[in-house]
Design a protein around this motif. Structure first.
Motif, PDB file in Angstrom:
ATOM      1  N   CYS A 162      27.955 -21.366  21.447  1.00  0.00           N
ATOM      2  CA  CYS A 162      28.627 -22.492  20.800  1.00  0.00           C
ATOM      3  C   CYS A 162      29.706 -22.034  19.845  1.00  0.00           C
TER       4      CYS A 162
ATOM      5  N   TYR B 136      25.856 -35.920  23.721  1.00  0.00           N
ATOM      6  CA  TYR B 136      25.045 -34.723  23.496  1.00  0.00           C
ATOM      7  C   TYR B 136      23.607 -35.114  23.198  1.00  0.00           C
TER       8      TYR B 136
ATOM      9  N   GLN C 296      15.092 -27.060  17.292  1.00  0.00           N
ATOM     10  CA  GLN C 296      16.260 -26.271  16.911  1.00  0.00           C
ATOM     11  C   GLN C 296      16.584 -26.479  15.440  1.00  0.00           C
TER      12      GLN C 296
ATOM     13  N   GLU D 126      22.100 -25.223  13.812  1.00  0.00           N
ATOM     14  CA  GLU D 126      22.523 -24.908  15.181  1.00  0.00           C
ATOM     15  C   GLU D 126      23.001 -26.154  15.916  1.00  0.00           C
TER      16      GLU D 126
ATOM     17  N   GLN E 269      26.632 -27.068  17.547  1.00  0.00           N
ATOM     18  CA  GLN E 269      26.825 -27.544  18.916  1.00  0.00           C
ATOM     19  C   GLN E 269      27.723 -28.779  18.952  1.00  0.00           C
TER      20      GLN E 269
ATOM     21  N   TYR F  59      31.227 -27.758  18.195  1.00  0.00           N
ATOM     22  CA  TYR F  59      31.820 -27.101  19.364  1.00  0.00           C
ATOM     23  C   TYR F  59      32.448 -28.136  20.291  1.00  0.00           C
TER      24      TYR F  59
ATOM     25  N   TYR G 194      25.880 -33.146  27.256  1.00  0.00           N
ATOM     26  CA  TYR G 194      25.637 -31.763  26.859  1.00  0.00           C
ATOM     27  C   TYR G 194      24.319 -31.591  26.115  1.00  0.00           C
ATOM     28  N   LYS G 195      23.756 -30.419  26.315  1.00  0.00           N
ATOM     29  CA  LYS G 195      22.562 -30.000  25.589  1.00  0.00           C
ATOM     30  C   LYS G 195      22.625 -28.496  25.442  1.00  0.00           C
ATOM     31  N   PHE G 196      22.386 -27.993  24.246  1.00  0.00           N
ATOM     32  CA  PHE G 196      22.505 -26.561  23.955  1.00  0.00           C
ATOM     33  C   PHE G 196      23.901 -26.032  24.334  1.00  0.00           C
ATOM     34  N   CYS G 197      24.929 -26.852  24.131  1.00  0.00           N
ATOM     35  CA  CYS G 197      26.310 -26.493  24.468  1.00  0.00           C
ATOM     36  C   CYS G 197      26.507 -26.264  25.966  1.00  0.00           C
TER      37      CYS G 197
END
Length: 299
Positions: A2, A199, A230, A234, A238, A241, A256-259
């Motif tokens: 990310c 996201y 998480q 973080e 994300q 990002y 999106y998930k975890f970038c």
């Protein structure tokens, strides 16, 4: 994955739910990149404290706040009017605010409180800000969803019923609506000038999102979240990002998930369902002729 060194000097970002939790961390990340950041929520005291803390932690004094209650369409419209009257531009809209376990009641607008706070208020806010976002291309909209959307349902006749859904079902329905709205929004904008992506933050400890649910369930959920969740820092990275990375410039309509470009809900590909949701939403939030940028664009 990310990480991006992109600076955002001269850009303006709005982060709803930005006074705490994931929203605060996203706002902090954007502020460190040099953006003017406006955090929004209902509680002015919390907003002032968050604004001051953000300025101290980032060294960026160009951080503002505006009160807004997504559970009141009047409040949302006042927020939009204030924003368009006082800001020169808007480059990033992060629809992060949301809640679970709210009272099972109708709002002053006649809608289920959870559905309005988590979806209809966001729909109205975003719809009204589209013309302003278009004045600062390329701009980006980031919509917060959740994994609970996969167990959500679409029932236009009963979504706003009281006494029909558990707090988990209400949350799931509202997050599914956000995801479908995001895809339809990207289709209707049909332009790289304004992109829209959603996201899933997964689960995040040390936030106040669980404060409204029953204590026994809250303790169990908190244990699970602390075990696998998480860090909010973080998740904030994300979100930032998606809002800042150059490689996201022309990406729209994705989830999106975890970038990572994540698999969306299967109903997201149902064109007719998304169209009906859009039309029903415009009707329920009472988009006026003056506010209707779709019709105005045609004429």
């Amino acid at each position: 994955m990310c990480e991006t060194g992109t600076k955002l000097d001269g850009k303006v970002a709005i982060v709803t739910g930005g006074s705490s939790g994931v929203g605060y961390e996203a706002a902090k990340n954007l502020a460190r990149r040099g953006a003017r950041v406006i955090i929004a929520s209902r509680n002015e005291t919390k907003l002032k404290l968050a604004r001051d803390k953000l300025q101290e932690e980032t060294g960026n004094n160009d951080i503002g706040y505006k009160t807004m209650d997504l559970g009141s369409f009047k409040s949302v419209r006042n927020f939009v009017a204030d924003t368009t009257n006082t800001e020169n531009r808007l480059d990033i809209l992060i629809n992060n605010a949301g809640a679970v376990g709210l009272p099972d009641v109708l709002t002053e607008d006649g809608l289920n409180l959870t559905m309005q706070v988590n979806y209809f208020g966001t729909f109205l806010l975003t719809y009204l800000l589209i013309p302003f976002l278009r004045k600062s291309p390329p701009s980006r909209i980031i919509n917060g969803s959740a994994g609970s959307m996969y167990i959500g349902s679409v029932d236009f006749e009963h979504w706003n019923d009281i006494g029909r859904y558990s707090f988990i079902e209400s949350l799931s329905n509202s997050k599914l609506a956000i995801t479908l709205f995001n895809v339809e929004l990207s289709k209707r904008l049909n332009s790289d000038e304004v992109t829209a992506n959603s996201y899933d933050p997964f689960v995040v400890p040390d936030t106040d999102v669980l404060n409204q649910i029953p204590s026994g369930i809250r303790d169990l959920a908190d244990f699970f979240i602390r075990l696998v969740g998480q860090p909010k820092e973080e998740v904030g990275a994300q979100i930032a990002y998606l809002a800042a990375a150059p490689e996201m410039k022309n990406v729209t309509g994705k989830h999106y998930k975890f970038c990572t470009d994540w698999f969306n809900h299967w109903l997201a590909s149902d064109d007719e369902l998304r169209r009906i949701l859009w039309d029903v939403s415009k009707e329920l939030v009472k988009i006026s002729a003056d506010e209707d940028w779709e019709t105005n664009a045609i004429h």
